[in-house]
Motif scaffolding. Sequence first.
Motif, PDB file in Angstrom:
ATOM      1  N   SER A  37      23.043  17.825  55.717  1.00 55.94           N
ATOM      2  CA  SER A  37      22.899  18.995  54.855  1.00 55.94           C
ATOM      3  C   SER A  37      21.355  18.992  54.967  1.00 55.94           C
ATOM      4  O   SER A  37      20.790  18.269  54.076  1.00 55.94           O
ATOM      5  CB  SER A  37      23.569  18.949  53.464  1.00 55.94           C
ATOM      6  N   GLN A 296      32.776  16.901  45.050  1.00 56.98           N
ATOM      7  CA  GLN A 296      33.545  17.830  45.670  1.00 56.98           C
ATOM      8  C   GLN A 296      34.363  18.743  44.688  1.00 56.98           C
ATOM      9  O   GLN A 296      34.363  19.953  44.934  1.00 56.98           O
ATOM     10  CB  GLN A 296      34.840  16.977  46.485  1.00 56.98           C
ATOM     11  N   GLU A 299      31.801  21.554  43.522  1.00 58.56           N
ATOM     12  CA  GLU A 299      31.309  22.459  44.571  1.00 58.56           C
ATOM     13  C   GLU A 299      32.314  23.776  44.403  1.00 58.56           C
ATOM     14  O   GLU A 299      33.308  23.750  44.010  1.00 58.56           O
ATOM     15  CB  GLU A 299      31.704  21.814  46.027  1.00 58.56           C
TER      16      GLU A 299
END
Length: 299
Positions: A37, A296, A299
């Motif tokens: 990323s 996660q 997110e």
Amino acid sequence: MKSVLSGMLVLCLLFTAGCQSREQVVSSDTVTTERRSPETDGSAAASGSGYLYQDMEYSYHTDVSQVLEYLVTDMAPEYLLLANKEHPLGEAYRPDRTVTLTCRTYLDKEIALESRTASALYAMLAEMAADGVTDIMVASGYRDYRYQVSLFNQYLNNERASISADAYAYFGQEYIQAAYLSQGKTGLSRQDAELVVRSYAAYPGTSEHQTGLCVDLLTSNTRLSRSFEDTAAFRWLSQNCHRFGFILRYPEGKTEQTGYSYEPWHYRFVGREAATEIMLRGLSLEEFLAAEAAAQQAE
Ligand SMILES: [Zn+2]
């Protein structure tokens, strides 16, 4: 040489954002990992977020094709498989593809390993040799469920046959005296034997060796004990194993999370990205996976 480079890398990653001009100590091929990323960089690593691997260059003496073969394992869920006392694999689990190792093994035993883990191991052993560390062999790798059962039963039989040092350590002298010696018994009951064995051996279905993703390593003068710490192999592994996707699976001070005491000889393959995070941050696999799951969810 390599350890100096790794040390420099750690320092650079932790304390500076740059470090472009670092000396290329290692000759030959270089593989650079892709950025996952673009918004995170080396400075993010210093502040505790982002991935350390992103700014790492992995340099190798040896044939790079050996390394490229297992790069696809990076962050692949099957290589982040968790197997511990709380997360047993169960009777049916077996790795998709295993190969029999062709490197040096203890007493020339036939040892199998998950195939990409084996490739990573060969690449790592080749680099160790190129750095002059050649006294190293594999003591164990993949253990299937049935083997774990037979090993566990063998330990149980030993504890039932005679009272071991492990039994004394587990129950204490007083209990052994009262429950066994004073009654003329020379071995433990089935129930007590199981308690002792569980303190040093994995209950069938809970051994990480059933994943096929880990190895126990030995030198000619060491056993699977703390003595492995005093070897050139251990020092090399401590600096470099993450570059090949391996982690020290049961580090000192992490027993509460891993369920096992410190094992300097047990190395687990997780892929290079995760291994770099885990080794350079001093995490256990459990801590790493919990952090990944939390990230996660956020997110
Ligand atoms: Zn092991």
